[in-house]
Design a protein around this motif. Structure first.
Motif, PDB file in Angstrom:
ATOM      1  N   PRO A 192       0.759  -0.990  -0.038  1.00  0.00           N
ATOM      2  CA  PRO A 192       0.086   0.065   0.205  1.00  0.00           C
ATOM      3  C   PRO A 192       0.828   1.208  -0.004  1.00  0.00           C
ATOM      4  N   ILE A 193       0.396   2.002  -0.809  1.00  0.00           N
ATOM      5  CA  ILE A 193       0.946   3.416  -0.878  1.00  0.00           C
ATOM      6  C   ILE A 193       0.058   4.606  -0.892  1.00  0.00           C
ATOM      7  N   ILE A 194      -1.257   4.100  -0.363  1.00  0.00           N
ATOM      8  CA  ILE A 194      -2.191   5.129  -0.021  1.00  0.00           C
ATOM      9  C   ILE A 194      -2.022   5.459   1.409  1.00  0.00           C
ATOM     10  N   ALA A 195      -2.540   6.862   1.798  1.00  0.00           N
ATOM     11  CA  ALA A 195      -2.240   7.335   3.087  1.00  0.00           C
ATOM     12  C   ALA A 195      -2.835   6.500   4.183  1.00  0.00           C
ATOM     13  N   TRP A 196      -1.984   6.153   5.307  1.00  0.00           N
ATOM     14  CA  TRP A 196      -2.402   5.351   6.436  1.00  0.00           C
ATOM     15  C   TRP A 196      -2.243   5.862   7.583  1.00  0.00           C
ATOM     16  N   ILE A 197      -2.938   5.444   8.721  1.00  0.00           N
ATOM     17  CA  ILE A 197      -2.617   5.687  10.054  1.00  0.00           C
ATOM     18  C   ILE A 197      -2.084   4.753  10.786  1.00  0.00           C
ATOM     19  N   ASP A 198      -1.295   5.046  12.050  1.00  0.00           N
ATOM     20  CA  ASP A 198      -0.793   4.011  12.868  1.00  0.00           C
ATOM     21  C   ASP A 198      -1.904   3.391  13.552  1.00  0.00           C
ATOM     22  N   GLU A 199      -1.969   2.262  13.944  1.00  0.00           N
ATOM     23  CA  GLU A 199      -2.865   1.603  14.941  1.00  0.00           C
ATOM     24  C   GLU A 199      -2.437   2.043  16.035  1.00  0.00           C
ATOM     25  N   ARG A 200      -3.475   2.424  16.855  1.00  0.00           N
ATOM     26  CA  ARG A 200      -3.450   3.046  18.202  1.00  0.00           C
ATOM     27  C   ARG A 200      -2.446   2.678  19.330  1.00  0.00           C
ATOM     28  N   HIS A 201      -2.103   1.324  19.465  1.00  0.00           N
ATOM     29  CA  HIS A 201      -1.270   0.752  20.254  1.00  0.00           C
ATOM     30  C   HIS A 201      -0.018   0.878  19.986  1.00  0.00           C
ATOM     31  N   LEU A 202       0.607   1.308  18.765  1.00  0.00           N
ATOM     32  CA  LEU A 202       1.811   1.485  18.170  1.00  0.00           C
ATOM     33  C   LEU A 202       2.631   2.538  18.878  1.00  0.00           C
ATOM     34  N   PRO A 203       2.143   3.844  18.793  1.00  0.00           N
ATOM     35  CA  PRO A 203       3.023   4.873  19.411  1.00  0.00           C
ATOM     36  C   PRO A 203       3.397   4.646  20.676  1.00  0.00           C
ATOM     37  N   PRO A 204       2.756   4.095  21.666  1.00  0.00           N
ATOM     38  CA  PRO A 204       3.047   4.116  22.954  1.00  0.00           C
ATOM     39  C   PRO A 204       4.383   3.013  23.003  1.00  0.00           C
ATOM     40  N   LEU A 205       4.512   2.125  22.119  1.00  0.00           N
ATOM     41  CA  LEU A 205       5.694   1.264  22.034  1.00  0.00           C
ATOM     42  C   LEU A 205       6.825   1.717  21.070  1.00  0.00           C
ATOM     43  N   GLY A 206       6.585   3.036  20.502  1.00  0.00           N
ATOM     44  CA  GLY A 206       7.858   3.384  19.830  1.00  0.00           C
ATOM     45  C   GLY A 206       7.713   2.902  18.482  1.00  0.00           C
ATOM     46  N   LEU A 207       6.731   2.276  17.965  1.00  0.00           N
ATOM     47  CA  LEU A 207       6.701   1.831  16.699  1.00  0.00           C
ATOM     48  C   LEU A 207       5.640   2.294  15.816  1.00  0.00           C
ATOM     49  N   ARG A 208       5.809   2.111  14.567  1.00  0.00           N
ATOM     50  CA  ARG A 208       4.793   2.743  13.586  1.00  0.00           C
ATOM     51  C   ARG A 208       4.507   1.705  12.258  1.00  0.00           C
ATOM     52  N   ASN A 209       3.304   2.000  11.851  1.00  0.00           N
ATOM     53  CA  ASN A 209       3.124   1.106  10.725  1.00  0.00           C
ATOM     54  C   ASN A 209       3.926   1.163   9.725  1.00  0.00           C
ATOM     55  N   ALA A 210       4.617  -0.092   9.140  1.00  0.00           N
ATOM     56  CA  ALA A 210       5.589   0.218   8.109  1.00  0.00           C
ATOM     57  C   ALA A 210       4.858  -0.555   6.759  1.00  0.00           C
ATOM     58  N   TRP A 211       4.081  -1.192   6.874  1.00  0.00           N
ATOM     59  CA  TRP A 211       3.123  -1.883   5.689  1.00  0.00           C
ATOM     60  C   TRP A 211       2.312  -1.025   4.964  1.00  0.00           C
ATOM     61  N   GLY A 212       1.496  -0.190   5.567  1.00  0.00           N
ATOM     62  CA  GLY A 212       0.359   0.381   5.075  1.00  0.00           C
ATOM     63  C   GLY A 212      -0.967  -0.031   4.805  1.00  0.00           C
ATOM     64  N   TYR A 213      -1.127  -1.248   5.594  1.00  0.00           N
ATOM     65  CA  TYR A 213      -2.300  -1.772   5.541  1.00  0.00           C
ATOM     66  C   TYR A 213      -3.279  -1.066   6.623  1.00  0.00           C
ATOM     67  N   ASN A 214      -3.244  -0.095   6.466  1.00  0.00           N
ATOM     68  CA  ASN A 214      -4.266   0.718   7.772  1.00  0.00           C
ATOM     69  C   ASN A 214      -4.772   2.118   7.058  1.00  0.00           C
ATOM     70  N   PRO A 215      -5.260   1.973   5.769  1.00  0.00           N
ATOM     71  CA  PRO A 215      -5.705   3.295   4.916  1.00  0.00           C
ATOM     72  C   PRO A 215      -6.622   3.967   5.746  1.00  0.00           C
ATOM     73  N   VAL A 216      -7.042   5.405   5.459  1.00  0.00           N
ATOM     74  CA  VAL A 216      -7.854   6.378   5.976  1.00  0.00           C
ATOM     75  C   VAL A 216      -8.760   6.574   4.702  1.00  0.00           C
ATOM     76  N   SER A 217      -8.355   7.106   3.482  1.00  0.00           N
ATOM     77  CA  SER A 217      -9.006   7.309   2.231  1.00  0.00           C
ATOM     78  C   SER A 217      -8.266   6.486   1.246  1.00  0.00           C
ATOM     79  N   PHE A 218      -9.086   6.235   0.066  1.00  0.00           N
ATOM     80  CA  PHE A 218      -8.586   5.499  -1.014  1.00  0.00           C
ATOM     81  C   PHE A 218      -8.042   6.027  -2.068  1.00  0.00           C
ATOM     82  N   MET A 219      -7.774   7.441  -2.117  1.00  0.00           N
ATOM     83  CA  MET A 219      -7.044   8.055  -3.357  1.00  0.00           C
ATOM     84  C   MET A 219      -6.005   8.507  -3.047  1.00  0.00           C
ATOM     85  N   ALA A 220      -5.813   9.167  -1.784  1.00  0.00           N
ATOM     86  CA  ALA A 220      -4.716  10.185  -1.331  1.00  0.00           C
ATOM     87  C   ALA A 220      -3.513   9.118  -1.095  1.00  0.00           C
ATOM     88  N   ILE A 221      -2.278   9.609  -1.601  1.00  0.00           N
ATOM     89  CA  ILE A 221      -1.129   8.811  -1.789  1.00  0.00           C
ATOM     90  C   ILE A 221      -0.363   9.274  -0.633  1.00  0.00           C
TER      91      ILE A 221
END
Length: 664
Positions: free
Chosen positions: A188-217
């Motif tokens: 996925p190259i479409i704009a995504w957001i981190d799952e809410r449990h990741l920031p407290p762990l110092g992690l972030r989504n690296a794969w992109g399978y958590n999109p918000v909208s379907f056209m914005a890169i």
């Protein structure tokens, strides 16, 4: 038209909502920091809220706000304090970032405008004059994560490492060509957001399978937006390489009832997401929500997104994550569901490649082999059976042959004449190919979930002490088995897919769910790659390219054409396997001989030895032909050497001998 569209005299904005009572357009200054105006949009009889604003131009930042009933227990989330991203936005001014205030209940969290990216009024480039490449049947689908693939590549200029632009670099294209890549499949190259449990762990989504909208890169992957994607596609096309986008239409990053309100939830959650009769969210995806692809407006949005990338970026196809969701109706999965029928029949998509990941976690979610004929399908049965064979599990010889030949047991159920399989032995989700031969259990401790996440059964093996022993024997065993997995993949019939870096031994140190590891664990180590294994993969690619019978999707029948069977399954003596041999759980070797396996008209022989001892073998002879054994990545073997080493694959091609009986 929905979305924002600029004209000479201004911009028209339009959004659909079946439940909102009021919708406003929020305009922002050039930095996106200050809301300069809030204008109410008017609804027509079709529930489209629209507004034309004179004097505005492309580049204007904007967002939406909606009001109506607020009853989360019934799937109603209207809250004008939540700034919403237009589902039809094609460009946003920054990445999404999780903040607990985005999920606050109405009246509690304050205005979220400072927390939410703003959409740009953006005019897409003129439609591409496409010359459809399709997917050559002998070509490889190469799955890659844009950032991980190029982040450490020494030949890529530092300012574009980790971005879409890097895909067009000559060093990347040269590697893809050597590997025989027919199409890259971009995770996925479409704009995504981190799952809410990741920031407290110092992690972030690296794969992109958590999109918000379907056209914005995603701005971090393509700072140049759609134009950057289009330029990369053009460069790949010039080299004869297609581009497939991996898109997620099964859920969004708005997640469950505790998730953020960012776009579709605030516009009309009851339409965009599936709900039970009591108003609770259906979770067939395991992410907290499920997009309702039975809704006409959702179908329209999905189709418009796909057409957008075909027309304006020139992409050649799409892979659909958890694609069973696309075929779900109120009665369960239906291969003739409106969404699937629309995808298969849409004229703009008629010459594109469509690939389904044919499962989700909902009731009846595993649907391998059941998608309409326009869809290729990820074949996890292939992955598991190939791994089990090379691991040494009993009673897998028949499964090995079936997978090599195109999985007729899966794809011939409804009378089809060709396979729709996408064969793979490893993908982004699960063990890497090298780790499959090095770890018997997953090691996901770095993900912060006490190793509970990820699949528990990987059909993997450790070939010695886990953790990367320096023992030369163990290291050689692991490379040997990696070669065997690569060889069976490249020598299987139908489409094949390779996960980037598996051709040179990439490792995630046993992590089989590295979605949150945006670091050296997942970034490809180009300097430290196994160049010998890479050369072996290049040689396999050349053999596959020279053997069109491998890319042929037609099912094999064992029937003869001019006295030569389209396939023969032989033992080491060169005679057809007996029933007893097929049923022998200890048998670890067979020979597949395919008719017309080479461009000269000769046959192709693939000899598989999964045992722990070398096996001498013979091949059937024909007048005026001889067999020549190939040695991928090395010197051709002497004609007298017809022994297949333990746990390896041998390849031979039949050629005209100029008269007389052939060798072997």
């Amino acid at each position: 038209m929905l979305g924002a569209h600029a004209a000479a005299d201004g911009v028209r904005f339009a959004v659909w909502s079946g439940a909102a009572e009021r919708i406003w357009l929020s305009l922002f200054d050039k930095k996106g920091m200050r809301e300069t105006d809030r204008l109410e949009m008017r609804s027509d009889g079709d529930r489209i809220f629209s507004l034309s604003v004179a004097g505005l131009k492309a580049g204007q930042r904007y967002g939406l706000r909606a009001d109506g009933a607020y009853a989360p227990e019934r799937g109603l989330w209207f809250d004008p304090d939540k700034l919403l991203v237009d589902p039809y936005a094609i460009e946003i001014d920054g990445p999404y970032a999780y903040d607990a205030r985005l999920g606050a209940r109405r009246g509690e969290g304050g205005d979220t405008a400072p927390l939410v990216p703003k959409a740009f009024v953006a005019s897409p480039p003129p439609p591409v004059r496409r010359k459809p490449l399709g997917l050559a049947p002998d070509g490889l689908i190469y799955e890659l994560n844009v950032r991980a693939f190029t982040k450490l590549h020494p030949a890529i200029p530092e300012d574009i490492r980790g971005t879409v632009a890097a895909l067009g670099h000559p060093a990347i294209i040269d590697h893809l060509l050597k590997l025989g890549v027919g199409a890259v499949e971009l995770m996925p190259i479409i704009a995504w957001i981190d799952e809410r449990h990741l920031p407290p762990l110092g992690l972030r989504n690296a794969w992109g399978y958590n999109p918000v909208s379907f056209m914005a890169i995603e701005p971090r992957l393509a700072p140049g937006g759609l134009a950057e994607l289009r330029a990369a596609v053009d460069a790949l096309h010039a080299a004869g390489i297609g581009v497939i986008l991996d898109l997620v239409f099964n859920h969004t990053g708005e997640s469950d009832v505790f998730g953020p309100t960012l776009s579709m939830r605030g516009i009309d959650a009851r339409t965009y997401y599936r709900h039970d009769g009591d108003g609770s969210l259906v979770n067939d995806t395991g992410t907290g929500n499920t997009v309702d692809c039975s809704q006409p407006m959702v179908q329209r949005l999905v189709l418009d997104a796909l057409r957008h990338f075909v027309r304006h970026a020139g992409v050649d196809g799409f892979r659909f994550d958890l694609a069973t969701v696309l075929g779900r109706t109120e009665h369960g999965f239906d291969p003739q569901a409106p969404m699937l029928a629309a995808l298969a029949s849409d004229p703009v998509l008629a010459d594109t490649v469509l690939i389904a990941e044919p499962w989700d976690i909902g009731p009846g979610g595993y649907q391998l082999g059941n998608f309409p004929g326009r869809f290729l399908e990820w074949n996890d049965r292939y992955r598991d059976d190939m791994r089990r064979f090379w691991r040494g599990d009993a009673s897998t010889l028949g499964a090995l042959a079936t997978r090599l030949a195109g999985s007729s047991d899966v794809f011939r159920r409804n009378g089809e004449r060709v396979t729709r399989t996408v064969n793979f032995v490893a993908a982004h989700d699960g063990m890497t190919l090298a780790d499959t031969c090095a770890f018997s259990e997953k090691h996901n401790e770095a993900n912060g979930e006490d190793n509970r996440d990820g699949h528990n059964e990987n059909f993997s093996w450790n070939n010695g002490v886990e953790g990367g022993s320096d023992d030369a024997v163990i290291a050689e065993r692991r490379v040997r088995d990696a070669r065997a997995l690569l060889a069976t993949l490249f020598l299987s019939r139908g489409a094949i897919m390779l996960s980037a870096g598996d051709e040179f031994g990439r490792t995630q140190r046993g992590n089989n769910n590295a979605y949150a590891q945006d670091n050296e664990l997942t970034w490809l180590d180009w300097r430290g790659r196994d160049v010998a294994l890479e050369a072996y993969a290049f040689a396999l690619a050349a053999i596959r390219k020279a053997s069109p019978v491998l890319g042929d999707a037609a099912f094999l029948a064992g029937e003869t054409d001019g006295g030569v069977a389209d396939v023969a399954w032989l033992d080491e003596a060169g005679v057809p396997l007996s029933v007893e041999q097929w049923e022998d759980p200890g048998r670890r070797h067979l020979t597949m001989v395919l008719a017309s396996g080479t461009r000269s008209g000769g046959r192709l022989a693939v000899v598989v030895n999964g045992g722990d001892e070398g096996v001498s073998f013979r091949l059937p002879l024909r007048d005026e032909f001889r067999w020549r054994r190939l040695q991928p990545g090395g010197q051709e073997r002497a004609e007298a050497d017809w022994t297949v080493a333990a746990r390896s694959v041998a390849i031979a091609v039949e050629e005209t001998s100029g008269g007389g009986k052939g060798s072997r």
